[in-house]
Design a protein around this motif. Sequence first.
Motif, mmCIF file in Angstrom:
data_model
loop_
_atom_site.group_PDB
_atom_site.id
_atom_site.type_symbol
_atom_site.label_atom_id
_atom_site.label_comp_id
_atom_site.label_asym_id
_atom_site.label_seq_id
_atom_site.Cartn_x
_atom_site.Cartn_y
_atom_site.Cartn_z
ATOM 1 N N LEU A 118 8.868 -17.296 8.272
ATOM 2 C CA LEU A 118 8.172 -16.047 8.548
ATOM 3 C C LEU A 118 8.842 -15.327 9.702
ATOM 4 C CD1 LEU A 118 5.739 -14.071 8.355
ATOM 5 C CD2 LEU A 118 4.560 -15.580 9.958
ATOM 6 N N ASP A 119 9.175 -14.071 9.502
ATOM 7 C CA ASP A 119 9.672 -13.213 10.563
ATOM 8 C C ASP A 119 8.442 -12.631 11.281
ATOM 9 O OD1 ASP A 119 10.688 -11.211 12.185
ATOM 10 O OD2 ASP A 119 12.191 -10.560 10.744
ATOM 11 N N GLU A 120 8.005 -13.305 12.330
ATOM 12 C CA GLU A 120 6.755 -12.921 12.992
ATOM 13 C C GLU A 120 6.863 -11.536 13.635
ATOM 14 O OE1 GLU A 120 5.065 -15.800 15.550
ATOM 15 O OE2 GLU A 120 5.422 -17.480 14.179
ATOM 16 N N GLU A 121 8.041 -11.209 14.191
ATOM 17 C CA GLU A 121 8.196 -9.894 14.807
ATOM 18 C C GLU A 121 8.048 -8.777 13.772
ATOM 19 O OE1 GLU A 121 11.768 -9.565 17.020
ATOM 20 O OE2 GLU A 121 11.228 -11.108 18.498
ATOM 21 N N ALA A 122 8.641 -8.991 12.583
ATOM 22 C CA ALA A 122 8.526 -7.976 11.532
ATOM 23 C C ALA A 122 7.082 -7.841 11.076
ATOM 24 C CB ALA A 122 9.424 -8.341 10.353
ATOM 25 N N LEU A 123 6.377 -8.973 10.949
ATOM 26 C CA LEU A 123 4.985 -8.911 10.516
ATOM 27 C C LEU A 123 4.118 -8.190 11.552
ATOM 28 C CD1 LEU A 123 2.853 -9.640 8.437
ATOM 29 C CD2 LEU A 123 2.589 -11.857 9.570
ATOM 30 N N GLN A 124 4.356 -8.462 12.831
ATOM 31 C CA GLN A 124 3.598 -7.788 13.877
ATOM 32 C C GLN A 124 3.849 -6.286 13.857
ATOM 33 O OE1 GLN A 124 4.683 -9.729 17.523
ATOM 34 N NE2 GLN A 124 3.816 -11.705 16.907
ATOM 35 N N ALA A 125 5.099 -5.895 13.585
ATOM 36 C CA ALA A 125 5.451 -4.474 13.593
ATOM 37 C C ALA A 125 4.926 -3.733 12.367
ATOM 38 C CB ALA A 125 6.966 -4.316 13.678
ATOM 39 N N ARG A 126 4.834 -4.434 11.245
ATOM 40 C CA ARG A 126 4.504 -3.772 9.986
ATOM 41 C C ARG A 126 3.046 -3.947 9.566
ATOM 42 N NH1 ARG A 126 9.780 -5.963 6.547
ATOM 43 N NH2 ARG A 126 11.354 -5.146 7.986
ATOM 44 N N PHE A 127 2.326 -4.811 10.226
ATOM 45 C CA PHE A 127 0.997 -5.157 9.741
ATOM 46 C C PHE A 127 0.079 -3.933 9.729
ATOM 47 C CE2 PHE A 127 -3.245 -7.083 9.914
ATOM 48 C CZ PHE A 127 -3.133 -7.937 8.824
ATOM 49 N N PRO A 128 -0.603 -3.667 8.624
ATOM 50 C CA PRO A 128 -1.425 -2.447 8.507
ATOM 51 C C PRO A 128 -2.813 -2.621 9.107
ATOM 52 C CG PRO A 128 -1.443 -3.627 6.426
ATOM 53 C CD PRO A 128 -0.517 -4.396 7.341
ATOM 54 N N TRP A 129 -2.881 -2.594 10.428
ATOM 55 C CA TRP A 129 -4.160 -2.787 11.101
ATOM 56 C C TRP A 129 -5.200 -1.752 10.671
ATOM 57 C CZ3 TRP A 129 -5.411 -7.088 13.294
ATOM 58 C CH2 TRP A 129 -4.424 -7.891 13.892
ATOM 59 N N GLY A 130 -4.750 -0.561 10.342
ATOM 60 C CA GLY A 130 -5.689 0.480 9.954
ATOM 61 C C GLY A 130 -6.445 0.193 8.675
ATOM 62 N N ARG A 131 -5.957 -0.729 7.868
ATOM 63 C CA ARG A 131 -6.637 -1.081 6.625
ATOM 64 C C ARG A 131 -7.522 -2.308 6.803
ATOM 65 N NH1 ARG A 131 -4.410 -2.199 1.869
ATOM 66 N NH2 ARG A 131 -6.157 -1.045 0.980
ATOM 67 N N MET A 132 -7.515 -2.904 7.986
ATOM 68 C CA MET A 132 -8.277 -4.120 8.219
ATOM 69 C C MET A 132 -9.722 -3.811 8.603
ATOM 70 S SD MET A 132 -6.279 -6.658 7.563
ATOM 71 C CE MET A 132 -5.451 -5.669 6.270
ATOM 72 N N PRO A 133 -10.615 -4.797 8.519
ATOM 73 C CA PRO A 133 -12.020 -4.589 8.897
ATOM 74 C C PRO A 133 -12.150 -4.281 10.386
ATOM 75 C CG PRO A 133 -11.739 -6.618 7.621
ATOM 76 C CD PRO A 133 -10.374 -6.150 7.986
#
Length: 332
Positions: A277-292
């Motif tokens: 897992l590329d954790e840095e990429a996931l942190q940068a790309r994660f769509p927080w706006g779609r989360m609860p």
Amino acid sequence: MPSRTPQISPRLRRTYPRLSGLDLSSSEGESLSLDDLGLESSGDRVALAFETYSREGLERALAAYGFTQRLEERVGPFELRLSCQEPFQPRLTFWSRRYHTPVADLSLRRALGAEVGFTHAAAEAPLLYVDSLLLQHPGRPFDWNRPPLPGQLHPGLSLSNDILELLHLMARRIGAEAVALMPATFAAACVYEPRYAFVDGAAQGRFSALRRAGRGWPRWLLAWAVELGCMRDEQGQPALFAPSAMISPLSRRLSRRLDTRGWHEAQRFHAKQPLTLDEEALQARFPWGRMPPGPPPERVVELLGYDPLSPASPLDEGWDRASIPLRSIAGV
């Protein structure tokens, strides 16, 4: 190959033979005689899905199997709509009267084994192909116990096992040797995988490698990591999920096609590929706006470095994949 022989609940197995062809094909107000129904020749049965099911017949079957009650317990009253302009390409829509939108939508068709890659005699094997499958609960919000999966607009119905069982019974009824589909996303493939296998052993192996790499994570988070291109192979390239045909065989000859030396060798080779897992990429790309709303669980905070004051991911707004209904390219 792990067994993918469909396991049907005893209650459904007992109910199946009690539903006659007349139960499934007759419409309200019609006599149950063959002459009155015009069933003497298949050419007269164009209004029946797979020359077998009327809309009322489907309603009878769903009620007898107990599916109607389970769906109404979740979403309230619904209307079953059958679109059957082509008898071998029906669409079943379960329209919620409470939410005024579909809560389940299935596009089905008859296909042959050649379409999923079978050759020789198996190329002519009849299949029940699921072109699209949507299950959603428009009245439920997402929460951190059940966050959105890639492509989801609403939470699911928790009825995927019921639907898959009913599809297997339908396949048997119409003489198909397997149920086939193509999952649109890694998350959808995870739903199907207990009952379905990839026709291509290499695809099965790549799927297994992704599952193994995310062992111990919440499955929804692994699904986002795969969807956002954050899983890496040994060369550091994205390990993406590529849609590939899956089947659940009902006949011995199709089961044998998924139990060959070549299938197993390809599966083992690709399943052993190390992924990270590329954790840095996931942190940068994660769509927080779609989360609860609200703070995420501690494990998610550890992986993603959650900061409630940070700006939303650029993927949150106008993200094309989020607006596309799950298709099968069958999603759940």
